[in-house]
Design an enzyme around this catalytic site. Structure first.
Site, PDB file in Angstrom:
ATOM      1  N   CYS A 114       0.823  -1.143   0.050  1.00 34.70           N
ATOM      2  CA  CYS A 114       0.121  -0.243   0.113  1.00 34.70           C
ATOM      3  C   CYS A 114       0.917   1.102   0.044  1.00 34.70           C
ATOM      4  O   CYS A 114       0.320   2.254  -0.304  1.00 34.70           O
ATOM      5  CB  CYS A 114      -0.861  -0.134   1.116  1.00 34.70           C
ATOM      6  SG  CYS A 114      -2.170  -1.342   1.180  1.00 34.70           S
ATOM      7  N   HIS A 250      -3.264   7.587   1.822  1.00 37.82           N
ATOM      8  CA  HIS A 250      -3.490   6.145   1.286  1.00 37.82           C
ATOM      9  C   HIS A 250      -4.797   6.084   2.001  1.00 37.82           C
ATOM     10  O   HIS A 250      -5.208   6.516   3.117  1.00 37.82           O
ATOM     11  CB  HIS A 250      -2.561   5.413   1.996  1.00 37.82           C
ATOM     12  CG  HIS A 250      -3.089   3.989   1.866  1.00 37.82           C
ATOM     13  ND1 HIS A 250      -3.445   3.460   0.577  1.00 37.82           N
ATOM     14  CD2 HIS A 250      -2.803   2.605   2.699  1.00 37.82           C
ATOM     15  CE1 HIS A 250      -4.001   1.963   0.827  1.00 37.82           C
ATOM     16  NE2 HIS A 250      -3.659   1.703   2.022  1.00 37.82           N
ATOM     17  N   ASN A 280      -9.932   0.428  -0.288  1.00 36.83           N
ATOM     18  CA  ASN A 280      -8.592   0.238  -0.179  1.00 36.83           C
ATOM     19  C   ASN A 280      -7.975  -0.218  -1.502  1.00 36.83           C
ATOM     20  O   ASN A 280      -8.160  -1.567  -1.839  1.00 36.83           O
ATOM     21  CB  ASN A 280      -8.175  -0.444   1.051  1.00 36.83           C
ATOM     22  CG  ASN A 280      -6.558  -0.487   1.144  1.00 36.83           C
ATOM     23  OD1 ASN A 280      -5.892  -0.015   0.155  1.00 36.83           O
ATOM     24  ND2 ASN A 280      -6.056  -0.796   2.331  1.00 36.83           N
TER      25      ASN A 280
HETATM   26  O1  UT7 Z   1      -3.769  -0.606   3.349  1.00 34.90           O
HETATM   27  C1  UT7 Z   1      -2.774  -1.552   4.056  1.00 34.90           C
HETATM   28  C2  UT7 Z   1      -3.173  -1.016   5.594  1.00 34.90           C
HETATM   29  N1  UT7 Z   1      -4.352  -1.624   5.955  1.00 34.90           N
HETATM   30  C3  UT7 Z   1      -5.151  -0.790   7.001  1.00 34.90           C
HETATM   31  O2  UT7 Z   1      -4.609   0.195   7.358  1.00 34.90           O
HETATM   32  C4  UT7 Z   1      -6.171  -1.493   7.697  1.00 34.90           C
HETATM   33  C5  UT7 Z   1      -6.147  -1.271   9.017  1.00 34.90           C
HETATM   34  N2  UT7 Z   1      -7.075  -2.021   9.837  1.00 34.90           N
HETATM   35  C6  UT7 Z   1      -8.469  -1.359   9.761  1.00 34.90           C
HETATM   36  O3  UT7 Z   1      -8.784  -0.620   9.232  1.00 34.90           O
HETATM   37  C7  UT7 Z   1      -9.477  -1.865  10.741  1.00 34.90           C
HETATM   38  O4  UT7 Z   1      -8.617  -2.768  11.837  1.00 34.90           O
HETATM   39  C8  UT7 Z   1     -10.509  -2.782  10.494  1.00 34.90           C
HETATM   40  C9  UT7 Z   1     -11.490  -2.179   9.492  1.00 34.90           C
HETATM   41  C10 UT7 Z   1      -9.765  -3.933   9.443  1.00 34.90           C
HETATM   42  C11 UT7 Z   1     -11.296  -3.516  11.514  1.00 34.90           C
HETATM   43  O5  UT7 Z   1     -11.704  -2.645  12.235  1.00 34.90           O
HETATM   44  P1  UT7 Z   1     -11.623  -2.573  13.883  1.00 34.90           P
HETATM   45  O6  UT7 Z   1     -12.539  -1.634  14.453  1.00 34.90           O
HETATM   46  O7  UT7 Z   1     -10.110  -2.664  14.010  1.00 34.90           O
HETATM   47  O8  UT7 Z   1     -12.431  -3.951  14.061  1.00 34.90           O
HETATM   48  P2  UT7 Z   1     -11.684  -5.203  14.762  1.00 34.90           P
HETATM   49  O9  UT7 Z   1     -10.788  -6.056  13.825  1.00 34.90           O
HETATM   50  O10 UT7 Z   1     -11.221  -5.062  16.220  1.00 34.90           O
HETATM   51  O11 UT7 Z   1     -12.943  -6.219  15.028  1.00 34.90           O
HETATM   52  C12 UT7 Z   1     -14.075  -5.763  15.923  1.00 34.90           C
HETATM   53  C13 UT7 Z   1     -15.196  -6.981  15.576  1.00 34.90           C
HETATM   54  C14 UT7 Z   1     -14.611  -8.385  15.794  1.00 34.90           C
HETATM   55  O12 UT7 Z   1     -15.596  -9.119  16.430  1.00 34.90           O
HETATM   56  P3  UT7 Z   1     -15.521  -9.357  17.868  1.00 34.90           P
HETATM   57  O13 UT7 Z   1     -13.985 -10.155  17.968  1.00 34.90           O
HETATM   58  O14 UT7 Z   1     -15.367  -8.144  18.613  1.00 34.90           O
HETATM   59  O15 UT7 Z   1     -16.559 -10.123  18.503  1.00 34.90           O
HETATM   60  C15 UT7 Z   1     -14.735  -8.733  14.179  1.00 34.90           C
HETATM   61  O16 UT7 Z   1     -14.772 -10.174  14.178  1.00 34.90           O
HETATM   62  O17 UT7 Z   1     -15.855  -6.839  14.431  1.00 34.90           O
HETATM   63  C16 UT7 Z   1     -15.856  -8.238  13.654  1.00 34.90           C
HETATM   64  N3  UT7 Z   1     -15.775  -7.940  12.421  1.00 34.90           N
HETATM   65  C17 UT7 Z   1     -16.910  -7.935  11.561  1.00 34.90           C
HETATM   66  N4  UT7 Z   1     -18.243  -7.565  11.757  1.00 34.90           N
HETATM   67  C18 UT7 Z   1     -18.857  -7.295  10.730  1.00 34.90           C
HETATM   68  C19 UT7 Z   1     -14.751  -8.058  11.708  1.00 34.90           C
HETATM   69  N5  UT7 Z   1     -15.023  -7.647  10.154  1.00 34.90           N
HETATM   70  C20 UT7 Z   1     -16.261  -7.638  10.291  1.00 34.90           C
HETATM   71  C21 UT7 Z   1     -17.307  -7.330   9.221  1.00 34.90           C
HETATM   72  N6  UT7 Z   1     -18.624  -7.175   9.480  1.00 34.90           N
HETATM   73  N7  UT7 Z   1     -16.915  -7.108   7.880  1.00 34.90           N
END
Ligand code: UT7
Length: 323
Positions: A114, A250, A280
């Site tokens: 990225c 980005h 992304n």
């Molecule tokens: O381009 C390269 C760089 N990449 C990035 O910059 C991405 C960086 N990361 C992010 O943007 C975020 O971490 C995400 C958007 C990927 C995730 O957001 P988050 O607020 O960090 O969520 P999380 O991973 O802490 O997940 C929270 C909850 C989890 O459930 P539990 O464990 O709390 O029960 C996940 O299983 O959300 C759940 N979850 C979803 N729920 C509904 C994860 N994906 C989904 C989904 N729909 N698509």
């Protein structure tokens, strides 16, 4: 006399197919509301069957050359930033070179995921400043839809396909930060974090593999590292946050974009945001945002632009450009 790499043309291309969040609700345990609230993404474009990264890149290049009125045959170098090449080799850049009918230049790919466009732009600037090229096409092009695990809701809803291109041309400047062109760069990587964002296939496994990401960990690094690299690049140019007309980040997650802008001390009214429409697109996201920013009338000649990106590796960096 100071040689500067000045932006003379910009163009982009997005595949026709637009996929709204609602489409994922049919196959995954997810909702439009979750995707928007956690990432800011509302829709993304996916390449058609058989549509390749080099084809997207070529369409963006034609747009960039057209906007500059520049002949493809006269380009000295072509750099494509991509992690989703059509083939393991040859490079996407040589495919683009062939497609646009250029034979005098040299072409190669840069792979910093990225952050790829920032690395490619910095390399293009170095070629121009050192006199190894007078005109360079710098392209970010990706088909991340080809490396998704469609059963993994934590990754497959985040990415999209597209391409953006800049034409940089050598021009004499005064050697001050009032010059047009690339004014400073800052590049970083730290391979200790190679396992938090990677593709689980490749030459070693003899299959392409799919993207794996520890989203929370990557998020934490992004928030910490992006403002720091932008500050470093601005410092190197002798500039500060108040001088910035547009941050072009980005486009991975609106929450990362907002927190980086806050740390930089730049209001969101000075940030180009396209994540809602593109998702992304990895190395393509910054040149896509630059092209859209120009099209919207946000970015104008003479504006001070700061780009910043982070991705797998980890690799991250920033480039300061006066447009
Ligand atoms: O381009 C390269 C760089 N990449 C990035 O910059 C991405 C960086 N990361 C992010 O943007 C975020 O971490 C995400 C958007 C990927 C995730 O957001 P988050 O607020 O960090 O969520 P999380 O991973 O802490 O997940 C929270 C909850 C989890 O459930 P539990 O464990 O709390 O029960 C996940 O299983 O959300 C759940 N979850 C979803 N729920 C509904 C994860 N994906 C989904 C989904 N729909 N698509």
């Amino acid at each position: 006399m100071t040689i500067r790499a000045v932006v003379k043309g910009v163009g982009h291309y997005l595949p026709d197919r637009v996929v709204p969040n609602s489409e994922f609700e049919k196959t995954l345990d997810t909702t439009n509301e979750w995707i928007i609230s956690r990432s800011g993404i509302e829709r993304r474009h996916f390449a058609a069957d058989g549509e390749t990264t080099s084809q997207l890149a070529t369409r963006a290049v034609h747009a960039a050359l057209g906007s500059a009125g520049f002949d493809a045959a006269d380009v000295d170098a072509i750099i494509v930033a991509t992690s989703t090449p059509d083939h393991t080799f040859p490079s996407v850049a040589t495919m683009v070179q062939n497609a646009i009918g250029n034979t005098k230049g040299y072409a190669f790919d840069v792979q910093a995921v990225c952050a790829g466009f920032v690395f490619a732009l910095s390399n293009a600037n170095a070629l121009i400043v050192s006199g190894q090229a007078k005109s360079v096409l710098v392209i970010g092009a990706e088909t991340f839809s080809r490396i998704m695990d469609w059963t993994d809701r934590s990754t497959c809803v985040l990415f999209g396909d597209g391409a953006g291109a800049l034409l940089l041309v050598a021009e004499e400047g005064q050697g001050t930060n009032a010059d047009r062109g690339v004014l400073s760069t800052d590049l970083n990587s730290d391979g200790r974090y190679k396992d938090i964002l990677y593709v689980d296939g490749g030459v070693a496994t003899q299959n392409t593999g799919v993207l794996r990401m520890e989203g929370r960990e990557v998020f934490r690094h992004a928030v910490e590292k992006l403002a720091a690299t932008a500050h470093t690049a601005l410092d190197r140019a002798g500039l500060g946050a108040d001088d910035v007309d547009w941050v072009v980040p980005h486009q991975a997650n609106i929450r990362i974009i907002q927190s980086t802008a806050k740390k930089l001390g730049v209001g969101m009214d000075r940030v180009v945001v396209t994540v809602q429409d593109h998702g992304n697109t990895s190395a393509a996201s910054i040149p896509l945002a630059l092209a859209v920013g120009v099209e919207r009338g946000q970015i104008k000649q003479g504006d001070l632009i700061v780009t910043e990106a982070i991705g797998g590796g980890l690799a991250w960096g920033s480039v300061v450009i006066r447009w």
